[in-house]
Design a protein around this motif. Sequence first.
Motif, PDB file in Angstrom:
ATOM      1  N   MET A 101       0.855  -1.194   0.000  1.00  0.00           N
ATOM      2  CA  MET A 101       0.000   0.000   0.000  1.00  0.00           C
ATOM      3  C   MET A 101       0.891   1.244   0.000  1.00  0.00           C
ATOM      4  O   MET A 101       1.907   1.299   0.701  1.00  0.00           O
ATOM      5  CB  MET A 101      -0.873   0.056   1.262  1.00  0.00           C
ATOM      6  N   ILE A 102       0.478   2.245  -0.770  1.00  0.00           N
ATOM      7  CA  ILE A 102       1.113   3.566  -0.705  1.00  0.00           C
ATOM      8  C   ILE A 102       0.022   4.531  -0.251  1.00  0.00           C
ATOM      9  O   ILE A 102      -1.025   4.626  -0.901  1.00  0.00           O
ATOM     10  CB  ILE A 102       1.650   4.006  -2.078  1.00  0.00           C
ATOM     11  N   ALA A 103       0.255   5.191   0.874  1.00  0.00           N
ATOM     12  CA  ALA A 103      -0.795   6.049   1.434  1.00  0.00           C
ATOM     13  C   ALA A 103      -0.271   7.463   1.606  1.00  0.00           C
ATOM     14  O   ALA A 103       0.866   7.663   2.038  1.00  0.00           O
ATOM     15  CB  ALA A 103      -1.238   5.495   2.788  1.00  0.00           C
ATOM     16  N   SER A 104      -1.108   8.446   1.295  1.00  0.00           N
ATOM     17  CA  SER A 104      -0.707   9.841   1.518  1.00  0.00           C
ATOM     18  C   SER A 104      -1.335  10.342   2.814  1.00  0.00           C
ATOM     19  O   SER A 104      -2.379   9.833   3.235  1.00  0.00           O
ATOM     20  CB  SER A 104      -1.173  10.717   0.355  1.00  0.00           C
ATOM     21  N   GLU A 105      -0.682  11.299   3.434  1.00  0.00           N
ATOM     22  CA  GLU A 105      -1.240  11.901   4.658  1.00  0.00           C
ATOM     23  C   GLU A 105      -0.600  13.269   4.864  1.00  0.00           C
ATOM     24  O   GLU A 105       0.609  13.416   4.816  1.00  0.00           O
ATOM     25  CB  GLU A 105      -0.998  10.988   5.867  1.00  0.00           C
ATOM     26  N   LEU A 106      -1.482  14.238   5.108  1.00  0.00           N
ATOM     27  CA  LEU A 106      -1.040  15.620   5.280  1.00  0.00           C
ATOM     28  C   LEU A 106      -0.389  15.861   6.647  1.00  0.00           C
ATOM     29  O   LEU A 106       0.640  16.520   6.755  1.00  0.00           O
ATOM     30  CB  LEU A 106      -2.293  16.498   5.124  1.00  0.00           C
ATOM     31  N   SER A 107      -0.994  15.329   7.689  1.00  0.00           N
ATOM     32  CA  SER A 107      -0.563  15.685   9.044  1.00  0.00           C
ATOM     33  C   SER A 107       0.610  14.819   9.523  1.00  0.00           C
ATOM     34  O   SER A 107       0.521  13.587   9.535  1.00  0.00           O
ATOM     35  CB  SER A 107      -1.759  15.521   9.999  1.00  0.00           C
ATOM     36  N   PRO A 108       1.730  15.458   9.942  1.00  0.00           N
ATOM     37  CA  PRO A 108       2.867  14.675  10.447  1.00  0.00           C
ATOM     38  C   PRO A 108       2.495  13.831  11.661  1.00  0.00           C
ATOM     39  O   PRO A 108       2.942  12.688  11.799  1.00  0.00           O
ATOM     40  CB  PRO A 108       3.899  15.741  10.829  1.00  0.00           C
ATOM     41  N   ALA A 109       1.637  14.373  12.528  1.00  0.00           N
ATOM     42  CA  ALA A 109       1.255  13.606  13.731  1.00  0.00           C
ATOM     43  C   ALA A 109       0.441  12.372  13.330  1.00  0.00           C
ATOM     44  O   ALA A 109       0.617  11.289  13.898  1.00  0.00           O
ATOM     45  CB  ALA A 109       0.446  14.486  14.676  1.00  0.00           C
ATOM     46  N   ALA A 110      -0.424  12.521  12.326  1.00  0.00           N
ATOM     47  CA  ALA A 110      -1.201  11.362  11.868  1.00  0.00           C
ATOM     48  C   ALA A 110      -0.270  10.341  11.209  1.00  0.00           C
ATOM     49  O   ALA A 110      -0.428   9.130  11.415  1.00  0.00           O
ATOM     50  CB  ALA A 110      -2.285  11.813  10.897  1.00  0.00           C
ATOM     51  N   LEU A 125       4.197  -0.957   3.453  1.00  0.00           N
ATOM     52  CA  LEU A 125       3.430   0.285   3.628  1.00  0.00           C
ATOM     53  C   LEU A 125       4.368   1.467   3.431  1.00  0.00           C
ATOM     54  O   LEU A 125       5.364   1.610   4.143  1.00  0.00           O
ATOM     55  CB  LEU A 125       2.803   0.348   5.033  1.00  0.00           C
ATOM     56  N   THR A 126       4.050   2.293   2.454  1.00  0.00           N
ATOM     57  CA  THR A 126       4.806   3.532   2.234  1.00  0.00           C
ATOM     58  C   THR A 126       3.882   4.689   2.570  1.00  0.00           C
ATOM     59  O   THR A 126       2.753   4.736   2.063  1.00  0.00           O
ATOM     60  CB  THR A 126       5.227   3.632   0.745  1.00  0.00           C
ATOM     61  N   ILE A 127       4.348   5.584   3.431  1.00  0.00           N
ATOM     62  CA  ILE A 127       3.507   6.727   3.801  1.00  0.00           C
ATOM     63  C   ILE A 127       4.121   7.983   3.200  1.00  0.00           C
ATOM     64  O   ILE A 127       5.277   8.317   3.485  1.00  0.00           O
ATOM     65  CB  ILE A 127       3.410   6.866   5.335  1.00  0.00           C
ATOM     66  N   LEU A 128       3.363   8.647   2.351  1.00  0.00           N
ATOM     67  CA  LEU A 128       3.887   9.821   1.654  1.00  0.00           C
ATOM     68  C   LEU A 128       3.333  11.098   2.272  1.00  0.00           C
ATOM     69  O   LEU A 128       2.125  11.204   2.496  1.00  0.00           O
ATOM     70  CB  LEU A 128       3.463   9.782   0.186  1.00  0.00           C
ATOM     71  N   PRO A 129       4.205  12.070   2.533  1.00  0.00           N
ATOM     72  CA  PRO A 129       3.703  13.357   3.030  1.00  0.00           C
ATOM     73  C   PRO A 129       3.012  14.132   1.911  1.00  0.00           C
ATOM     74  O   PRO A 129       3.337  13.948   0.737  1.00  0.00           O
ATOM     75  CB  PRO A 129       4.975  14.085   3.469  1.00  0.00           C
ATOM     76  N   VAL A 130       2.082  14.969   2.281  1.00  0.00           N
ATOM     77  CA  VAL A 130       1.382  15.809   1.302  1.00  0.00           C
ATOM     78  C   VAL A 130       1.807  17.247   1.564  1.00  0.00           C
ATOM     79  O   VAL A 130       1.686  17.724   2.689  1.00  0.00           O
ATOM     80  CB  VAL A 130      -0.155  15.690   1.509  1.00  0.00           C
ATOM     81  N   GLN A 131       2.337  17.911   0.567  1.00  0.00           N
ATOM     82  CA  GLN A 131       2.777  19.304   0.775  1.00  0.00           C
ATOM     83  C   GLN A 131       1.609  20.260   0.654  1.00  0.00           C
ATOM     84  O   GLN A 131       1.461  21.190   1.421  1.00  0.00           O
ATOM     85  CB  GLN A 131       3.858  19.715  -0.240  1.00  0.00           C
ATOM     86  N   ASP A 132       0.758  20.001  -0.351  1.00  0.00           N
ATOM     87  CA  ASP A 132      -0.340  20.918  -0.620  1.00  0.00           C
ATOM     88  C   ASP A 132      -1.626  20.093  -0.718  1.00  0.00           C
ATOM     89  O   ASP A 132      -1.754  19.253  -1.615  1.00  0.00           O
ATOM     90  CB  ASP A 132      -0.043  21.629  -1.958  1.00  0.00           C
ATOM     91  N   PRO A 133      -2.573  20.311   0.210  1.00  0.00           N
ATOM     92  CA  PRO A 133      -3.782  19.477   0.216  1.00  0.00           C
ATOM     93  C   PRO A 133      -4.574  19.562  -1.084  1.00  0.00           C
ATOM     94  O   PRO A 133      -5.409  18.716  -1.360  1.00  0.00           O
ATOM     95  CB  PRO A 133      -4.601  20.037   1.384  1.00  0.00           C
ATOM     96  N   LEU A 134      -4.303  20.589  -1.897  1.00  0.00           N
ATOM     97  CA  LEU A 134      -5.031  20.696  -3.155  1.00  0.00           C
ATOM     98  C   LEU A 134      -4.297  20.003  -4.308  1.00  0.00           C
ATOM     99  O   LEU A 134      -4.699  20.080  -5.458  1.00  0.00           O
ATOM    100  CB  LEU A 134      -5.313  22.167  -3.498  1.00  0.00           C
ATOM    101  N   GLU A 135      -3.203  19.332  -3.991  1.00  0.00           N
ATOM    102  CA  GLU A 135      -2.483  18.554  -5.012  1.00  0.00           C
ATOM    103  C   GLU A 135      -2.607  17.085  -4.621  1.00  0.00           C
ATOM    104  O   GLU A 135      -1.644  16.464  -4.185  1.00  0.00           O
ATOM    105  CB  GLU A 135      -1.001  18.967  -5.061  1.00  0.00           C
ATOM    106  N   VAL A 136      -3.788  16.541  -4.809  1.00  0.00           N
ATOM    107  CA  VAL A 136      -4.097  15.213  -4.253  1.00  0.00           C
ATOM    108  C   VAL A 136      -3.204  14.109  -4.811  1.00  0.00           C
ATOM    109  O   VAL A 136      -2.780  13.206  -4.087  1.00  0.00           O
ATOM    110  CB  VAL A 136      -5.584  14.880  -4.536  1.00  0.00           C
ATOM    111  N   PHE A 137      -2.893  14.179  -6.116  1.00  0.00           N
ATOM    112  CA  PHE A 137      -2.150  13.067  -6.710  1.00  0.00           C
ATOM    113  C   PHE A 137      -0.645  13.287  -6.770  1.00  0.00           C
ATOM    114  O   PHE A 137       0.099  12.365  -7.070  1.00  0.00           O
ATOM    115  CB  PHE A 137      -2.714  12.717  -8.098  1.00  0.00           C
ATOM    116  N   PRO A 162       1.709  13.462  -4.520  1.00  0.00           N
ATOM    117  CA  PRO A 162       2.580  12.543  -3.790  1.00  0.00           C
ATOM    118  C   PRO A 162       2.753  11.188  -4.489  1.00  0.00           C
ATOM    119  O   PRO A 162       3.780  10.534  -4.334  1.00  0.00           O
ATOM    120  CB  PRO A 162       1.852  12.340  -2.454  1.00  0.00           C
ATOM    121  N   PHE A 163       1.760  10.775  -5.269  1.00  0.00           N
ATOM    122  CA  PHE A 163       1.819   9.436  -5.865  1.00  0.00           C
ATOM    123  C   PHE A 163       2.577   9.408  -7.189  1.00  0.00           C
ATOM    124  O   PHE A 163       2.912   8.346  -7.688  1.00  0.00           O
ATOM    125  CB  PHE A 163       0.403   8.913  -6.128  1.00  0.00           C
ATOM    126  N   GLU A 164       2.776  10.601  -7.741  1.00  0.00           N
ATOM    127  CA  GLU A 164       3.396  10.606  -9.066  1.00  0.00           C
ATOM    128  C   GLU A 164       4.901  10.379  -8.948  1.00  0.00           C
ATOM    129  O   GLU A 164       5.452  10.329  -7.871  1.00  0.00           O
ATOM    130  CB  GLU A 164       3.065  11.925  -9.781  1.00  0.00           C
TER     131      GLU A 164
END
Length: 309
Positions: free
Chosen positions: A152-161, A183-195, A197-199
């Motif tokens: 699984m590759i998962a994105s998440e905005l919040s560092p605490a989460a 499990l790979t957890i990718l940080p999200v820099q901008d919540p309006l750039e949903v994809f 982190p996966f690219e």
Amino acid sequence: MKNFHEALLDSRSILRRNPEWVSRGWVDLEAELLLCAAYRQMTGVSLSRIQLFLQMQDPYPQKAWDYLLELSEQRAQGKILQHLTGFQVFLDHEYEVGPDVLVPRPETELLLEYASNTLSSMKYGPILGLEIGLGSGIISIELLSQFPQLKMIASELSPAARARGLKNAYKILGEDRLLLNHLTILPVQDPLEVFCPFEGEMLQLKADFLISNPPYLSSHDLVDSEVFNYEPHQALYAPEGDSLYFYRVIAEEAVKVLKSNAFVFIELPHNRALLIAELFEKRGWRVKIQKDLAGLDRILIARLGAWNG
Ligand code: GLN
């Protein structure tokens, strides 16, 4: 020293100070849960409800009693139960939760049930899945524990989460699976750039499915005051003025990161389910909607190819 029964009565009498707890009929059950949580915190011993009833006359340690009174006071003031007990059971596992993540909901158990059933019927089991918004980790971790080959590759905005999701993954899946990068957890820099982190290099290989319980509330939706006051707004609310935001972006852009016959599994706000279904259908997806236990439209399953195959 008090016994369990006396400690239980003390907790109940504190919880009863909150008229809402009384009218919702929550006092007795919650007092039992807090009694077990305080005992576990102070002794390291977890008790089931049955065990609790069998030892009502046993002494309840003084330290646990002090802590129980504190938890009961906080609960009477409206703090979320799971933030006080520190965990929530979701399907087969216990997840650590806190104010930094959404408390796992029963509706999301249904999302998992539909996703697992659909993925189990694939000719070859799923190899790669994507999740938008890991939170406590419930979705990715449950799928990983069900499908041994899956990554699984998962994105998440919040560092605490992200930290909490990773901790739950270690506890539930064990270290080996994580060392093998399941499990790979990718940080999200901008919540309006949903994809975003996966690219890039992660997706040389396209995924078999995408799953999400995205932030879907709008500021017009009615929300329990304890949820509003204590749960993270970035996990609850879609961008202001655009409550369909995540659904639209997924319907438009998921094809970039998915195989041609991949699935999308996504939780829905029931009052906007038909709008969301339409939004996917207009972009060429075949769509099914499943209801939750209250009979409300809750889960959307979408596929670009035919349903069978
Ligand atoms: N995936 C997590 C859950 O379902 C977090 C979802 C979110 O933060 N919106 O609970």
